[in-house]
Write an enzyme that holds these catalytic residues in place. Structure first.
Site, PDB file in Angstrom:
ATOM      1  N   GLU A  63       9.890  11.984  10.979  1.00 43.15           N
ATOM      2  CA  GLU A  63       8.967  10.946  11.449  1.00 43.15           C
ATOM      3  C   GLU A  63       8.737   9.852  10.411  1.00 43.15           C
ATOM      4  OE1 GLU A  63       5.479  13.282  11.956  1.00 43.15           O
ATOM      5  OE2 GLU A  63       6.146  14.227  13.796  1.00 43.15           O
ATOM      6  N   PRO A  64       9.771   9.122  10.038  1.00 39.68           N
ATOM      7  CA  PRO A  64       9.556   8.049   9.062  1.00 39.68           C
ATOM      8  C   PRO A  64       8.775   6.894   9.695  1.00 39.68           C
ATOM      9  CG  PRO A  64      11.783   7.903   9.927  1.00 39.68           C
ATOM     10  CD  PRO A  64      11.167   9.140  10.533  1.00 39.68           C
ATOM     11  N   GLY A  65       7.841   6.338   8.938  1.00 34.21           N
ATOM     12  CA  GLY A  65       7.152   5.126   9.383  1.00 34.21           C
ATOM     13  C   GLY A  65       7.514   4.004   8.429  1.00 34.21           C
ATOM     14  N   ARG A  66       6.958   4.126   7.210  1.00 37.67           N
ATOM     15  CA  ARG A  66       7.187   3.133   6.164  1.00 37.67           C
ATOM     16  C   ARG A  66       8.672   2.828   5.935  1.00 37.67           C
ATOM     17  NH1 ARG A  66       3.393   2.559   2.388  1.00 37.67           N
ATOM     18  NH2 ARG A  66       2.622   4.614   2.928  1.00 37.67           N
TER      19      ARG A  66
ATOM     20  N   ARG B 155      -3.870  -2.763   1.822  1.00 39.55           N
ATOM     21  CA  ARG B 155      -3.347  -1.734   0.904  1.00 39.55           C
ATOM     22  C   ARG B 155      -3.730  -1.937  -0.571  1.00 39.55           C
ATOM     23  NH1 ARG B 155       1.409  -0.602   0.071  1.00 39.55           N
ATOM     24  NH2 ARG B 155       1.254   1.647   0.111  1.00 39.55           N
TER      25      ARG B 155
ATOM     26  N   TYR C 276      -5.850   1.238  -1.565  1.00 46.03           N
ATOM     27  CA  TYR C 276      -5.129   2.246  -2.348  1.00 46.03           C
ATOM     28  C   TYR C 276      -4.788   1.782  -3.763  1.00 46.03           C
ATOM     29  CZ  TYR C 276      -3.887   3.750   2.468  1.00 46.03           C
ATOM     30  OH  TYR C 276      -3.900   4.114   3.777  1.00 46.03           O
TER      31      TYR C 276
ATOM     32  N   CYS D 270     -15.285 -12.441   0.918  1.00 43.68           N
ATOM     33  CA  CYS D 270     -16.381 -12.443  -0.040  1.00 43.68           C
ATOM     34  C   CYS D 270     -16.669 -11.045  -0.571  1.00 43.68           C
ATOM     35  CB  CYS D 270     -17.612 -13.070   0.590  1.00 43.68           C
ATOM     36  SG  CYS D 270     -17.341 -14.830   0.769  1.00 43.68           S
TER      37      CYS D 270
ATOM     38  N   TYR E 127       1.726  -0.432   7.512  1.00 48.54           N
ATOM     39  CA  TYR E 127       0.297  -0.373   7.206  1.00 48.54           C
ATOM     40  C   TYR E 127      -0.217  -1.729   6.736  1.00 48.54           C
ATOM     41  CZ  TYR E 127       1.972   4.346   7.526  1.00 48.54           C
ATOM     42  OH  TYR E 127       2.610   5.470   7.973  1.00 48.54           O
TER      43      TYR E 127
END
Ligand code: PLP
Length: 428
Positions: free
Chosen positions: A282-285, A320, A324, A351, A380
């Protein structure tokens, strides 16, 4: 350097063969630009690597990485299946014409009605807890419904602690110690438990944790095969395959990664005397991460106690770095030939102090009006964008055969509040 960066004779960044300065003239900024060809290449490289060593192999693209309908349609065209994590994603896949057997559901802490919705769509669920199993049996008639369990393989991996999904601190999956009992109970309740799933984290460039997870998942599968008498139709080792974000990181050697993991998988099947199931990943990135660039304009250059390059996007556009602390490579997209000369902070227009795309980044001299390309924004990126600070979501453009096509309109101000209702007593 393994980053996906291409430049033309005008020293402009190009995406899928299109000049970003032309794209910005036509569509403005901030703008997500997606390279159709790159998505196809990434999918094919991944699919070919594994199917070379294991024929019965399927890719379930983890669509939470990027649910743009054009992106998902490209993958549908490639014959890819989809891993979903919410009923909304299942609904989207169905609308796009994915058949039920090409969709998998790996939800976490979902409501009974949501599980019922997914099961009624004939989509196989990766069950995440004993409680979910029992609750599903209450809301549908099991009657041989195929299900799978997500197990916690007790291996931790990931680019950030929020992205680690295995091990004692993780909220995902059933414990190794309850696996046999879970499959037995599933059968007793009338389900047909045919799969096992694990997913250890995200952004993995080191092949070792992935191999450990395969070993550990297969040890659980072997035990379940023997003690609960289950012949697996599929075993799914999830996603998490990383891509280089920094200039120092290397692309994973996907052919070797596939070879080693398939060898291990086959060894374990033999060890436990199991029939060869379909292998799912199940690769996403890996599929979409390096296929998009976020283009932003420089609104202001400010020498304060530090030097700030102020752009027209923020963490509401790309979360991101703030969420992260992720590194996203940034290029001066309209002057790609210029050398870095100074360290600057690249900031957004939200802001909040945490609204930074980069701190102390060594970049060329940047002027107001310049265009920056924030790379690797395909995974993402848009899916985590928000309206925070009442900013409309940006447009998305797909580059197909070198030509830009608008695939999402920029939101209008009215979109910011058109679902809200002012109570009568407050109107006058
Ligand atoms: C997020 C997720 C993936 C994909 O992770 P990537 O790091 O994008 O490959 C795969 N499977 C499940 C269950 C997920 O939640």
């Amino acid at each position: 350097m393994d980053l996906n960066i291409k430049t033309n004779e005008k020293n402009h960044l190009t995406i899928g063969g299109a000049d970003v300065c032309d794209i910005v003239k036509e569509f403005g900024t901030p703008l997500y630009v997606i390279d159709e060809n790159r998505i196809r290449e990434n999918y094919q490289r991944f699919y070919n690597a594994f199917s070379k060593y294991y024929k019965d192999f399927k890719v379930f693209y983890a669509c939470k990485a990027n649910t743009n309908l054009a992106v998902m349609s490209i993958l549908k065209d490639e014959g890819c299946c989809i891993d979903t994590v919410s009923p909304g994603e299942v609904y989207t896949c169905k609308k796009l014409g994915f058949s039920s057997d090409k969709i998998l559901f790996t939800g976490n802490n979902i409501k009974n009605e949501e599980m019922k919705f997914v099961a009624d769509e004939d989509v196989v669920l990766n069950i995440d807890s004993m409680s979910a199993l029992k609750r599903l049996a209450e809301v549908i008639n099991p009657n041989g419904t195929k299900i799978s369990f997500r197990v916690n393989p007790m291996v931790e991996a990931g680019h950030h602690k929020h992205c680690i999904t295995g091990g004692v601190m993780a909220k995902f999956g059933i414990m190794e110690t309850e696996a046999v009992e879970a499959y037995k109970l599933a059968k007793k309740l009338g389900f047909n438990p045919v799969g096992m799933h694990s997913h250890i984290g995200s952004g993995i460039l080191d092949p070792e944790p992935f191999k450990l997870a395969i070993k550990s998942t297969m040890d659980i599968a072997g035990k379940v095969h023997k003690e609960a008498d289950i012949d697996f139709e599929f075993i799914d080792f999830g996603g998490g395959i990383g891509i280089p974000y920094t200039p120092d990181e290397k692309l994973l050697d996907i052919d070797n990664f596939a070879k080693e993991n398939v060898e291990l998988f086959k060894q374990k099947l033999q060890e436990y005397d199991m029939k060869e199931p379909t292998l799912y990943l199940e690769p996403g990135r890996y599929i979409v991460g390096d296929a998009s660039v976020l283009l932003v304009s420089v609104n202001s250059v400010k020498q304060s106690y530090r030097k700030f390059i102020g752009t027209d996007a923020g963490f509401n556009t790309l979360l991101r770095p703030t969420m992260y602390g992720s590194y996203h490579h940034i290029v001066l997209a309209n002057k790609m030939n210029e050398d870095p000369v100074e360290k600057v902070d690249v900031a957004g227009n939200v802001c909040e102090s945490g609204d930074l795309f980069a701190r102390d980044r060594f970049l060329p001299k940047i002027h107001e009006g310049d265009i920056l390309g924030i790379l690797n924004a395909g995974a993402y990126g848009f899916t985590m964008a928000s309206n925070y600070n009442s900013r409309p979501l940006p447009a998305e453009v797909l580059i197909s055969n070198g030509k830009p096509i608008l695939v999402r309109e920029e939101e209008k101000f009215d979109d910011l509040f058109n679902k809200q209702i002012i109570p009568d007593h407050l109107k006058n």
